[in-house]
Design a protein around this motif. Structure first.
Motif, PDB file in Angstrom:
ATOM      1  N   UNK A  90       0.756  -0.949  -0.063  1.00 10.53           N
ATOM      2  CA  UNK A  90       0.044   0.028  -0.177  1.00 10.53           C
ATOM      3  C   UNK A  90       0.986   1.146  -0.029  1.00 10.53           C
ATOM      4  N   UNK A  91       1.958   1.275   0.910  1.00  8.41           N
ATOM      5  CA  UNK A  91       2.783   2.647   0.955  1.00  8.41           C
ATOM      6  C   UNK A  91       3.586   2.560  -0.308  1.00  8.41           C
ATOM      7  N   UNK A  92       4.234   1.561  -0.829  1.00  8.29           N
ATOM      8  CA  UNK A  92       4.838   1.495  -2.141  1.00  8.29           C
ATOM      9  C   UNK A  92       3.999   2.111  -3.322  1.00  8.29           C
ATOM     10  N   UNK A  93       2.824   1.518  -3.268  1.00  8.38           N
ATOM     11  CA  UNK A  93       1.937   2.046  -4.545  1.00  8.38           C
ATOM     12  C   UNK A  93       1.648   3.462  -4.236  1.00  8.38           C
ATOM     13  N   UNK A  94       1.431   3.985  -3.105  1.00 10.50           N
ATOM     14  CA  UNK A  94       0.978   5.292  -2.977  1.00 10.50           C
ATOM     15  C   UNK A  94       2.392   6.342  -3.306  1.00 10.50           C
ATOM     16  N   UNK A  95       3.704   5.721  -2.800  1.00  7.03           N
ATOM     17  CA  UNK A  95       4.839   6.607  -3.231  1.00  7.03           C
ATOM     18  C   UNK A  95       4.954   6.565  -4.771  1.00  7.03           C
ATOM     19  N   UNK A  96       5.019   5.300  -5.434  1.00  3.20           N
ATOM     20  CA  UNK A  96       4.937   5.311  -6.901  1.00  3.20           C
ATOM     21  C   UNK A  96       3.849   6.132  -7.518  1.00  3.20           C
ATOM     22  N   UNK A  97       2.657   6.232  -7.094  1.00  4.50           N
ATOM     23  CA  UNK A  97       1.376   7.169  -7.735  1.00  4.50           C
ATOM     24  C   UNK A  97       1.850   8.557  -7.727  1.00  4.50           C
ATOM     25  N   UNK A  98       2.509   8.832  -6.406  1.00  8.62           N
ATOM     26  CA  UNK A  98       2.597  10.224  -6.182  1.00  8.62           C
ATOM     27  C   UNK A  98       3.741  10.767  -7.395  1.00  8.62           C
ATOM     28  N   UNK A  99       4.550   9.865  -7.671  1.00 10.74           N
ATOM     29  CA  UNK A  99       5.641  10.059  -8.575  1.00 10.74           C
ATOM     30  C   UNK A  99       5.157  10.165  -9.987  1.00 10.74           C
ATOM     31  N   UNK A 100       4.162   9.500 -10.408  1.00 12.42           N
ATOM     32  CA  UNK A 100       3.538   9.234 -11.497  1.00 12.42           C
ATOM     33  C   UNK A 100       2.802  10.650 -11.841  1.00 12.42           C
ATOM     34  N   UNK A 101       2.044  10.933 -10.879  1.00 13.08           N
ATOM     35  CA  UNK A 101       1.167  12.204 -10.906  1.00 13.08           C
ATOM     36  C   UNK A 101       1.560  13.294 -11.111  1.00 13.08           C
ATOM     37  N   UNK A 102       2.935  13.585 -10.419  1.00 17.03           N
ATOM     38  CA  UNK A 102       3.896  14.700 -10.436  1.00 17.03           C
ATOM     39  C   UNK A 102       4.662  14.829 -11.631  1.00 17.03           C
ATOM     40  N   UNK A 103       5.049  13.987 -12.307  1.00 22.71           N
ATOM     41  CA  UNK A 103       6.027  13.923 -13.518  1.00 22.71           C
ATOM     42  C   UNK A 103       5.513  12.945 -14.706  1.00 22.71           C
ATOM     43  N   UNK A 104       5.150  11.686 -14.657  1.00 25.62           N
ATOM     44  CA  UNK A 104       5.060  10.705 -15.550  1.00 25.62           C
ATOM     45  C   UNK A 104       3.767  11.063 -16.325  1.00 25.62           C
ATOM     46  N   UNK A 105       2.686  11.132 -15.784  1.00 19.56           N
ATOM     47  CA  UNK A 105       1.540  11.575 -16.494  1.00 19.56           C
ATOM     48  C   UNK A 105       1.396  12.893 -17.311  1.00 19.56           C
ATOM     49  N   UNK A 106       2.169  13.932 -16.668  1.00 15.53           N
ATOM     50  CA  UNK A 106       2.247  15.187 -17.498  1.00 15.53           C
ATOM     51  C   UNK A 106       3.015  15.028 -18.554  1.00 15.53           C
ATOM     52  N   UNK A 107       4.130  14.336 -18.480  1.00 15.22           N
ATOM     53  CA  UNK A 107       5.039  14.061 -19.623  1.00 15.22           C
ATOM     54  C   UNK A 107       4.449  13.284 -20.705  1.00 15.22           C
ATOM     55  N   UNK A 108       3.676  12.252 -20.198  1.00 14.31           N
ATOM     56  CA  UNK A 108       3.003  11.237 -21.139  1.00 14.31           C
ATOM     57  C   UNK A 108       1.898  12.068 -21.980  1.00 14.31           C
ATOM     58  N   UNK A 109       1.305  12.846 -21.405  1.00 11.27           N
ATOM     59  CA  UNK A 109       0.129  13.527 -22.013  1.00 11.27           C
ATOM     60  C   UNK A 109       0.876  14.738 -22.983  1.00 11.27           C
ATOM     61  N   UNK A 110       1.756  15.131 -22.616  1.00 10.48           N
ATOM     62  CA  UNK A 110       2.502  16.156 -23.745  1.00 10.48           C
ATOM     63  C   UNK A 110       2.901  15.145 -24.925  1.00 10.48           C
ATOM     64  N   UNK A 111       3.614  14.254 -24.711  1.00 11.98           N
ATOM     65  CA  UNK A 111       3.928  13.371 -25.838  1.00 11.98           C
ATOM     66  C   UNK A 111       2.758  12.777 -26.701  1.00 11.98           C
ATOM     67  N   UNK A 112       1.793  12.416 -26.102  1.00  8.35           N
ATOM     68  CA  UNK A 112       0.709  12.151 -26.771  1.00  8.35           C
ATOM     69  C   UNK A 112      -0.072  13.021 -27.672  1.00  8.35           C
TER      70      UNK A 112
END
Length: 362
Positions: free
Chosen positions: A158-180
């Motif tokens: 649970x804590x690991x998923x939350x940690x990774x999700x925080x990174x995704x929302x801050x960095x990965x999703x915005x980067x992915x949306x721009x590329x798309x």
């Protein structure tokens, strides 16, 4: 004498630090990639490139001995939540030989100075206990068995998923949306794929978004798979499935497969399924008291009345559980699909029988 002692301590610390820096989780020989198809390079749970995290990689088999390979024991633990007892023959990469070994006989170093993969605490497997102990002396951590390492992974999930999700929302999703938005072809059909690693393989092989480096490909794939794929599905026109709903037949999380979602409603409850096949298996044993049945139209993915739909059986299109009955609102679309995908026949709901369903699993 004092100067010599200081020099010795400094040298020891420097060498220890250098040793920690020199260790890499990436494969240093050709990695054993056991999944079928071009998607074998990536983890089916998180999409990470297995070769880059090879020394924490694990593998398993699920239904019909289908092989799956993960970037880490963390993603193995995630898969266990879904597949449970159907997941078996678990293997881990031996850090020393970089070969896949039986995980249950491995010795794990947990909590070393090596960064974890998708988790805060690293867990590295060794075939030889002495090698594990030597590694723990050099890099810290303690030596445990597979059962203990797996429980640690499960307890911190649970804590690991939350940690990774925080990174995704801050960095990965915005980067992915721009590329798309800038690089991808509009005809990219996210729901044509059953796993994130299949999506990544298609984007790369078919050049759907131009030339991408692995970090860009990962960010794009995460955005498409975890954000955009569910954008339209939030509308009332689509079957709504909660994240904790499991198919009562196969035990898989239904929300992961919105294109295939189906539901049976009773007076005070409903059940969700990851395909029409499993829905019908349940239906034949629980017909009493049904108030409504919904399936997802293959093309529009909108919810349609299961009793009024047309179903193509025996096509070359597979669902999460293999061969499927593919539902359509319109008979003309069912006929076109059947011609394009080698369908055996088209059935109305009343014509579907248990024997037809059982044949799909043969």
């Amino acid at each position: 004498m004092k100067h010599i002692l200081i020099f010795t301590i400094t040298l020891f610390l420097s060498l220890s630090s250098l040793a920690a820096q020199e260790f890499t989780k990436a494969a240093t020989i050709k990695p054993e990639l056991i999944q079928k198809g071009s998607q074998k390079e990536w983890c089916p749970v998180c999409g990470m490139k297995i070769g880059m995290f090879y020394k924490t990689s694990h593998a398993s088999k699920i239904h019909d001995d289908k092989e799956r390979q993960y970037c880490s024991i963390r993603c193995l633990a995630v898969d266990m939540q879904e597949h449970g007892e159907h997941l078996h023959d678990i293997k881990a990469v031996d850090v020393t030989s970089q070969k896949l070994i039986d995980a249950k006989s491995a010795f794990y170093v947990v909590g070393s100075d090596v960064a974890g993969t998708m988790t805060k605490v690293s867990k590295l497997a060794f075939a030889d206990k002495e090698a594990a102990e030597d590694f723990s002396i050099e890099h810290g951590g303690k030596v445990v068995d597979f059962k203990t390492a797996l429980k640690m992974a499960q307890d911190s999930l649970s804590s690991d998923i939350a940690m990774v999700q925080n990174k995704k929302e801050k960095k990965m999703y915005p980067m992915g949306e721009k590329i798309f938005e800038k690089k991808c072809k509009k005809e990219l059909d996210i729901n044509a794929y059953l796993e994130i690693n299949e999506l990544k393989a298609a984007i790369k092989e078919k050049n759907l978004c131009g030339e991408l480096q692995e970090p860009q490909l990962q960010a794009l794939s995460l955005y498409l798979w975890e954000v955009k794929r569910f954008g339209d599905a939030k509308s009332d026109e689509y079957i709504q499935v909660a994240k904790d709903e499991k198919c009562p037949v196969c035990g898989m999380f239904v929300y992961k497969y919105p294109k295939w979602a189906a539901q049976i409603f009773y007076a005070d409850m409903h059940y969700s399924f990851d395909g029409v096949k499993d829905m019908m298996k349940y239906y034949f044993n629980h017909k009493e008291g049904i108030s409504k049945m919904l399936v997802s139209d293959y093309y529009s993915q909108k919810a349609i009345d299961a009793f009024k739909a047309y179903y193509v059986i025996g096509s070359d299109v597979y669902g999460p559980m293999g061969h499927e009955l593919i539902p359509f609102k319109n008979e003309s679309e069912a006929k076109n699909f059947s011609m394009d995908h080698k369908g055996f026949k088209i059935l109305k709901f009343k014509d579907i029988n248990l024997q037809e369903i059982q044949k799909l699993d043969e």
